[in-house]
Enzyme design. Structure first.
Site, PDB file in Angstrom:
ATOM      1  N   HIS A 146       0.763  -1.328  -0.071  1.00 56.68           N
ATOM      2  CA  HIS A 146      -0.032  -0.027   0.027  1.00 56.68           C
ATOM      3  C   HIS A 146       0.762   1.270  -0.028  1.00 56.68           C
ATOM      4  O   HIS A 146       1.492   1.417   0.940  1.00 56.68           O
ATOM      5  CB  HIS A 146      -0.958   0.116   1.169  1.00 56.68           C
ATOM      6  N   HIS A 154       1.094   5.491  -1.721  1.00 59.86           N
ATOM      7  CA  HIS A 154       0.475   6.547  -2.364  1.00 59.86           C
ATOM      8  C   HIS A 154       1.890   7.385  -2.524  1.00 59.86           C
ATOM      9  O   HIS A 154       2.338   8.153  -1.747  1.00 59.86           O
ATOM     10  CB  HIS A 154      -0.495   7.517  -1.507  1.00 59.86           C
ATOM     11  N   TYR A 158      -4.828   7.147  -6.602  1.00 57.10           N
ATOM     12  CA  TYR A 158      -5.879   7.927  -6.676  1.00 57.10           C
ATOM     13  C   TYR A 158      -5.785   9.243  -7.298  1.00 57.10           C
ATOM     14  O   TYR A 158      -6.754  10.207  -7.491  1.00 57.10           O
ATOM     15  CB  TYR A 158      -6.795   7.918  -5.547  1.00 57.10           C
ATOM     16  N   ARG A 204     -16.958   5.128   2.388  1.00 59.09           N
ATOM     17  CA  ARG A 204     -17.535   6.603   2.261  1.00 59.09           C
ATOM     18  C   ARG A 204     -17.473   7.284   0.911  1.00 59.09           C
ATOM     19  O   ARG A 204     -18.016   8.284   0.600  1.00 59.09           O
ATOM     20  CB  ARG A 204     -16.905   7.303   3.440  1.00 59.09           C
ATOM     21  N   HIS A 254      -5.623  -0.905   6.456  1.00 62.59           N
ATOM     22  CA  HIS A 254      -5.740  -0.329   8.215  1.00 62.59           C
ATOM     23  C   HIS A 254      -6.546  -1.147   9.171  1.00 62.59           C
ATOM     24  O   HIS A 254      -5.881  -1.574  10.122  1.00 62.59           O
ATOM     25  CB  HIS A 254      -5.929   1.181   8.138  1.00 62.59           C
ATOM     26  N   ASP A 303       2.260   3.258   2.459  1.00 64.24           N
ATOM     27  CA  ASP A 303       1.200   4.324   2.833  1.00 64.24           C
ATOM     28  C   ASP A 303       1.740   5.766   2.417  1.00 64.24           C
ATOM     29  O   ASP A 303       1.853   5.992   1.289  1.00 64.24           O
ATOM     30  CB  ASP A 303       0.432   4.148   4.025  1.00 64.24           C
TER      31      ASP A 303
END
Length: 464
Positions: free
Chosen positions: A65, A67, A131, A221, A280, A331
């Protein structure tokens, strides 16, 4: 054909001495031989120019994971904002403002630097939860996969194994509110996401055979609950990743809108299996921990980032006692260190429970158990045939320096315990990703140009 000779190697059935690993031209392990006894064979190995000699050979872990762009924020978010109680949510606002500065060229340069650091830390694979899709303000690039292409280009530069996860990010919350100004570079509806995924898949075509692509709804969400089923069908055999139960406010929002906590809702409504990687999961109740462990999914843990953002502590003791699978990711990339991720995970359990060696068993030391678990979980999450030194697997390998003073006289699991709890990434000497020998003598083979380009980008970003 390439060969690696190791004085000691961690094989599927345990530690072995005098191990020779053959790697074929595709980057897969073709053979594993233990302790050759023929003197002539040993002499040939010693003198061969096609062999690399190492002290301690391990399977290399997948970083499940990341970013990448957030690496450029490291060290820039440790000041208190106007809110007297700084939190994940205030950090997120800083991240949104930072995003407006990044060009495609910046994204590629930062990603190459991140991937270089991952390799030097002992990771062979970057699973990129990607993303950042659009231009500042939200318009699409002429090529909708422009930034995915930049991640792919970075992997070509660094030589790391890549599993790309294009992310679907539609809403600003469970009430389906529109994305805010800071989120508009992420936004996709289902039609746009399908186009993005297809274009991203095409962008990977020129990369090596070990490259993979998966699917990633950002979080409960951020997507319509009814979109999960069609998302699962986009690539039915591909890894499927999603953030889940990271923050208290997130749990409360989902519970209020959907009538159940995030893990509860997911377990009750979707057939979660080993294809899933849930990131997470630091906010789980005991029954949720047990249910997730039994599902076969991988819990994607990022202990350094979870510590930095105050996410909470994953219940590793009970989850692993329930045979739950785990993997490790970096992350936010505030610090890329495999040894420190594992150490932070274990120490968090000790601090919470007032215990020692919380994750050890009678058969395995703490670091050995953790390392075995993250090898298997990381390979599953990456959709990658790796995680052990065996014929047919990708040659994802890492070696440790037994000449380090802290390694003096050690054998077996004590080598891993020292790496994780007394050492750091300076003990890593060599790393191969699908047979690509990208780290030698502790340094990436293209370190200087990668670092030089990164410095130029950082000077520009910090002058804006």
């Amino acid at each position: 054909m390439k060969n690696i000779h190791a004085a000691r190697a961690l094989l599927p059935d345990g530690w072995a001495e005098n191990v020779t690993v053959g790697i074929d031209d595709t980057g897969r392990i073709s053979s594993v031989h233990k302790a050759p006894t023929d003197k002539n064979e040993l002499a040939l190995l010693s003198n061969s120019s096609d062999i690399t000699h190492v002290a301690v050979l391990l399977p290399a872990v997948a970083n499940l994971h990341s970013h990448a762009f957030q690496r450029a924020m490291a060290g820039m978010t440790e000041k208190r904002g106007p809110d007297p109680r700084d939190s994940f949510w205030t950090w997120r606002e800083l991240m949104f403002r930072f995003l407006d500065r990044l060009t495609p060229e910046d994204v590629e340069t930062i990603a190459a630097f991140v991937q270089m650091e991952m390799l030097e830390a002992g990771y062979a694979t970057n699973v990129e939860f990607h993303y950042l899709h659009h231009q500042p303000g939200g318009p699409e690039y002429g090529d909708v996969a422009e930034l995915a292409t930049r991640i792919a280009a970075a992997a070509t530069t660094s030589g790391i194994g890549l599993t790309l996860l294009p992310v679907h990010y539609q809403y600003g919350g469970c009430d389906k509110r529109a994305l805010g100004p800071g989120q508009c570079r992420f936004g996709t509806d289902m039609t746009a996401y399908e186009r993005l995924w297809s274009a991203s898949h095409k962008a990977l075509c020129e990369l090596p055979e070990d490259t993979r692509i998966g699917v990633a709804p950002h979080s409960l969400r951020a997507v319509d609950r009814n979109s999960l089923a069609p998302l699962l069908q986009i690539a039915p055999d591909a890894p499927f990743h999603m953030h889940l139960a990271e923050q208290i406010a997130e749990v409360e929002e989902v519970e209020q809108a959907w009538g159940a906590r995030p893990v509860e809702w997911l377990m009750d409504n979707i057939a979660v299996d080993e294809r899933w990687c849930l990131i997470h999961c630091t906010q789980m109740l005991p029954h949720e921990t047990a249910a997730l462990a039994a599902s076969g999914a991988v819990a994607g843990l990022c202990p350094i980032t979870e510590s930095s953002l105050g996410d909470g502590i994953f219940d590793g003791v009970n989850y692993m006692e329930g045979s739950g699978r785990i993997g490790i990711g970096s992350d936010s990339n505030i610090r890329i260190s495999l040894s420190e991720e594992l150490r932070t995970l274990d120490y968090s359990q000790r601090l919470r429970d007032h215990s020692r060696a919380a994750l050890a068993t009678t058969e395995k030391s703490t670091a050995r158990r953790l390392y075995d678990e993250v090898l298997h979980g990381g390979a599953l999450a990456a959709g990658r045939q790796s995680g052990c030194i065996a014929a047919g697997q990708w040659a994802d390998l890492m070696s440790l320096d037994d000449q380090h003073p802290d390694m003096e006289g050690l054998t077996g699991d004590s080598l891993l315990d020292t790496f994780v709890f007394a050492g750091d990434d300076r003990m890593v000497t060599d790393v191969w990703s699908a047979g690509r020998h990208q780290v030698r003598g502790g340094r990436h083979v293209a370190r200087e140009p990668i670092v030089s380009r990164y410095r130029q980008v950082m000077r520009k970003l910090r002058s804006l």
